[in-house]
Design a protein around this motif. Structure first.
Motif, PDB file in Angstrom:
ATOM      1  N   LEU A  29       0.844  -1.205   0.000  1.00 27.79           N
ATOM      2  CA  LEU A  29       0.000   0.000   0.000  1.00 27.79           C
ATOM      3  C   LEU A  29       0.876   1.251   0.000  1.00 27.79           C
ATOM      4  O   LEU A  29       0.570   2.230  -0.675  1.00 27.79           O
ATOM      5  CB  LEU A  29      -0.914  -0.008   1.221  1.00 27.79           C
TER       6      LEU A  29
ATOM      7  N   LYS B 259       3.803   1.558  -1.324  1.00 27.94           N
ATOM      8  CA  LYS B 259       4.350   1.726  -2.677  1.00 27.94           C
ATOM      9  C   LYS B 259       3.311   2.330  -3.618  1.00 27.94           C
ATOM     10  O   LYS B 259       3.650   3.114  -4.512  1.00 27.94           O
ATOM     11  CB  LYS B 259       4.824   0.379  -3.218  1.00 27.94           C
ATOM     12  N   GLN B 260       2.050   1.978  -3.416  1.00 27.03           N
ATOM     13  CA  GLN B 260       0.988   2.565  -4.235  1.00 27.03           C
ATOM     14  C   GLN B 260       0.883   4.070  -3.989  1.00 27.03           C
ATOM     15  O   GLN B 260       0.698   4.852  -4.929  1.00 27.03           O
ATOM     16  CB  GLN B 260      -0.351   1.889  -3.916  1.00 27.03           C
TER      17      GLN B 260
ATOM     18  N   SER C 185       3.694   5.728  -5.740  1.00 31.37           N
ATOM     19  CA  SER C 185       3.395   5.851  -7.173  1.00 31.37           C
ATOM     20  C   SER C 185       2.442   7.006  -7.434  1.00 31.37           C
ATOM     21  O   SER C 185       2.611   7.771  -8.401  1.00 31.37           O
ATOM     22  CB  SER C 185       2.784   4.545  -7.692  1.00 31.37           C
ATOM     23  N   LEU C 186       1.454   7.151  -6.573  1.00 26.94           N
ATOM     24  CA  LEU C 186       0.495   8.243  -6.725  1.00 26.94           C
ATOM     25  C   LEU C 186       1.181   9.592  -6.584  1.00 26.94           C
ATOM     26  O   LEU C 186       0.873  10.540  -7.327  1.00 26.94           O
ATOM     27  CB  LEU C 186      -0.613   8.107  -5.677  1.00 26.94           C
TER      28      LEU C 186
ATOM     29  N   ASN D  48       0.652  -8.232  -0.499  1.00 27.63           N
ATOM     30  CA  ASN D  48       0.021  -6.953  -0.128  1.00 27.63           C
ATOM     31  C   ASN D  48      -1.063  -7.082   0.939  1.00 27.63           C
ATOM     32  O   ASN D  48      -1.853  -6.162   1.143  1.00 27.63           O
ATOM     33  CB  ASN D  48      -0.569  -6.249  -1.354  1.00 27.63           C
TER      34      ASN D  48
END
Length: 286
Positions: free
Chosen positions: A17, A19-20, A23-24, A246
């Motif tokens: 989460l 890493k997401q 990325s955002l 994840n």
């Protein structure tokens, strides 16, 4: 908002989460925002990816005190005291003044790698060079550092010489050190102080029970557990966790709620047999 979200990440939080969110931040062109970058350094280190924390720091075009403190804390958290101290020297050479948080991380790092002399030097420079008054957390780190090195008597003497009244953190550090080294005499002293400060806490009782266990003093251990039950103090349940694909899976002692519990216990039984064959002795700690 992204910085605030990253701030809630802890050791039990999903790295996937995190890493997401990283990325955002890149997609939204926040990748070089200092607040977001500082949050990413903390997030990665708390989730176990120290290498990525260092990469985020290296990519920052502008670093502030929080940036340096975050990376120093990251290496301290992962028991790399030498690197934490090296970063501190680099921070000073760049003209960034250290804060009380910087010294807290440095003392934590010295504690875990046994750098007692360096840790005492850090504490002295904190007050003599930078004029920063230590907090209870700093004193607790010093007690922990001395205790881990087996200097239990020195830790007790240090506490007795403090300019302020020792609080719960300091006594917990001392009794924790006594638990590591099985010092029942000073452990009892710290235990009495901690019970006075926090009569509703299970920490002093559990710690003393473990100290008595390591010394083979089973009657004293039984009396300690009995006393804890009589005053209706309960031990907080310990939790372990692991992230797979994840998803964070949490476990407590004798947990049978996990949908794959049968398979998990099957593997654990196989591992225990191998450990026993290698001479493993079942611990007697609470």
């Amino acid at each position: 908002m992204l910085s605030a979200v990253l701030g809630v990440f802890g050791e039990e939080t999903s790295l996937g989460l995190g890493k997401q969110i990283h990325s955002l931040s890149i997609k939204r062109s926040f990748g070089f925002n200092s607040y977001v970058s500082n949050g990413l350094i903390n997030m990665y280190s708390k989730c176990g990816d120290l290498e990525e924390s260092a990469k985020v720091f290296a990519r920052m075009s502008q670093r502030n005190t929080v940036s340096w403190n975050s990376l120093i804390a990251a290496f301290a958290r992962h028991w790399d005291g030498c690197r934490a101290l090296q970063l501190y020297e680099e921070m000073r050479s760049e003209g960034i003044p250290p804060t009380d948080v910087t010294f807290l991380s440095l003392l934590h790092a010295c504690s875990h790698v046994g750098l007692v002399e360096k840790g005492m030097e850090v504490l002295k420079s904190m007050t003599d060079v930078y004029g920063i008054i230590p907090r209870a957390e700093h004193y607790a780190c010093v007690v922990d550092m001395l205790g881990r090195a087996g200097l239990i008597s020195e830790a007790k003497t240090f506490i007795e010489g403090l300019p302020v009244k020792p609080d719960v953190l300091v006594w917990q550090a001392l009794i924790g050190a006594c638990s590591i080294h099985g010092d029942s005499e000073i452990g009892k002293y710290a235990d009495n102080q901690l019970i006075t400060e926090t009569p509703e806490s299970s920490v002093p009782y559990v710690s003393m029970a473990n100290i008595y266990s390591t010394r083979g003093k089973w009657k004293e251990r039984a009396r300690t557990i009995k006393r804890m039950k009589e005053i209706e103090v309960s031990k907080e349940t310990g939790i372990s966790w692991i992230e797979i694909e994840n998803k964070v899976h949490s476990f407590v002692v004798q947990d049978r709620m996990h949908p794959q519990a049968e398979a998990i216990y099957g593997v654990l039984e196989e591992l225990l047999e191998l450990m026993l064959d290698e001479g493993y002795v079942t611990p007697t700690r609470v």
